[in-house]
Design an enzyme around this catalytic site. Structure first.
Site, PDB file in Angstrom:
ATOM      1  N   HIS A 119      -2.904 -41.237  28.084  1.00 47.73           N
ATOM      2  CA  HIS A 119      -2.623 -40.928  29.486  1.00 47.73           C
ATOM      3  C   HIS A 119      -3.716 -41.433  30.433  1.00 47.73           C
ATOM      4  O   HIS A 119      -3.628 -41.242  31.630  1.00 47.73           O
ATOM      5  CB  HIS A 119      -2.497 -39.405  29.630  1.00 47.73           C
ATOM      6  CG  HIS A 119      -1.774 -38.949  30.866  1.00 47.73           C
ATOM      7  ND1 HIS A 119      -0.426 -39.135  31.063  1.00 47.73           N
ATOM      8  CD2 HIS A 119      -2.224 -38.302  31.984  1.00 47.73           C
ATOM      9  CE1 HIS A 119      -0.066 -38.617  32.220  1.00 47.73           C
ATOM     10  NE2 HIS A 119      -1.135 -38.120  32.812  1.00 47.73           N
ATOM     11  N   ASP A 151       0.211 -40.579  24.366  1.00 51.42           N
ATOM     12  CA  ASP A 151      -0.101 -39.738  25.532  1.00 51.42           C
ATOM     13  C   ASP A 151      -0.127 -38.273  25.104  1.00 51.42           C
ATOM     14  O   ASP A 151       0.826 -37.770  24.501  1.00 51.42           O
ATOM     15  CB  ASP A 151       0.989 -39.953  26.595  1.00 51.42           C
ATOM     16  CG  ASP A 151       0.626 -39.374  27.954  1.00 51.42           C
ATOM     17  OD1 ASP A 151       0.147 -38.225  28.006  1.00 51.42           O
ATOM     18  OD2 ASP A 151       0.850 -40.063  28.963  1.00 51.42           O
ATOM     19  N   SER A 167       1.265 -40.301  36.629  1.00 52.41           N
ATOM     20  CA  SER A 167       1.437 -38.894  36.260  1.00 52.41           C
ATOM     21  C   SER A 167       2.082 -38.105  37.405  1.00 52.41           C
ATOM     22  O   SER A 167       3.195 -38.407  37.818  1.00 52.41           O
ATOM     23  CB  SER A 167       0.084 -38.307  35.828  1.00 52.41           C
ATOM     24  OG  SER A 167       0.248 -37.073  35.184  1.00 52.41           O
TER      25      SER A 167
END
Length: 286
Positions: free
Chosen positions: A264, A232, A155
């Site tokens: 995610h 996600d 991320s």
């Protein structure tokens, strides 16, 4: 094996997967505050053998422990004889006004950049910490081979890993990412952070956006591996499509793997982490 260094405090130490997981604290010259990081040393490093090293960068709200605890990376790093270095995601307890007001700015949200605007510029210098101070420190203390150094992230940390590798391709020999923020200058997360850290200077944004780095001529000699879950919850913000297009235009070798059922979370990372360690092992041991 480690060298004695009175400036580095061992906060924790645990046997793990035949090696040693250590949590260390030191006074960072770059960040101008004490900084904590975690390191996994495989059995080969404990025996004094120089081993490849992979720096792992976690995402928003995480810290130096998160990736190593949740990703299951240590087990596979041990199999390949690779050390793992995990920095924090920001400086901590700096006294900077507003650093604890929001999850996506300040503490836990350093975005792995060097801030140039007040009040952030004194302490929020994670790019330089990861590029200079932390590798120099760990490679002095432990049996790590600085000629075989890779970087990986998730991320916000995936963004940081891509930025580091594209800006310093000779320093980082391999790179991969899970669900990275690929085009931060066009989404709210990135715009908020960049406005604060760079005082709204768009020229600084271009140096911290993987998509723009590719468009502006930065490349990495190795293939970049990216996994992106199609379930996600942040898919529209991560802009993997922009990275793919920029890589195609620039000629950058990119393996973008879209994973149908995955979100995610670290459950996603656990599923594919073995592939990423193989990717780095091939590049670092070639």
């Amino acid at each position: 094996m480690s060298s004695e260094n009175p400036a580095v405090e061992t906060v924790g130490q645990h046997a793990c997967c035949g090696g040693s997981l250590r949590v260390l604290k030191h006074q960072s010259e770059v960040l101008d505050v004490p900084a904590t990081f975690s390191i996994f040393l495989p059995k080969e490093a404990l025996a004094g053998q120089k081993v490849p090293v992979l720096h792992v960068l976690a995402g928003l709200t995480a810290n130096h422990e998160t990736f190593l605890i949740k990703s299951n990376a240590i087990r596979f790093a041990a199999d390949h004889g690779i050390a793992l270095v995990a920095p924090d995601t920001s400086p901590r307890d700096t006294g900077t006004s507003g650093e604890d007001d929001a999850y996506d700015l300040g503490s836990g949200a350093g975005f792995y950049v060097d801030a140039t605007a007040e009040p952030w510029r004194r302490h929020y210098r994670m790019e330089s910490y990861i590029r200079h101070e932390l590798p120099a420190l760990t490679e002095t203390l432990f049996s790590l081979d600085g000629q075989r150094r890779g970087i990986m992230g998730h991320s916000m940390g995936g963004m940081g890993a891509l930025n580091q590798a594209l800006q310093y391709p000779e320093f980082w020999k391999t790179v991969s990412a899970f669900a990275p923020i690929c085009h931060p200058s066009i989404i709210l997360w990135g715009q908020k952070a960049f406005d604060a850290y760079f005082g709204g200077d768009p020229s600084k944004w271009r140096q911290c956006d993987p998509t723009l780095l590719l468009r502006n001529g930065h490349k990495h000699p190795s293939t970049i591996l990216v996994d992106q879950g199609l379930q996600d919850q942040y898919l529209s913000d991560l802009r993997a499509d922009a990275l793919v297009e920029a890589a195609k235009e620039s000629g950058q070798a990119l393996e973008m793997r879209h994973q149908d059922a995955y979100d995610h979370s670290y459950w996603f990372i656990q599923t594919f982490i073995a592939d990423h360690l193989i990717h780095h092992a091939k590049g670092l041991k070639a």
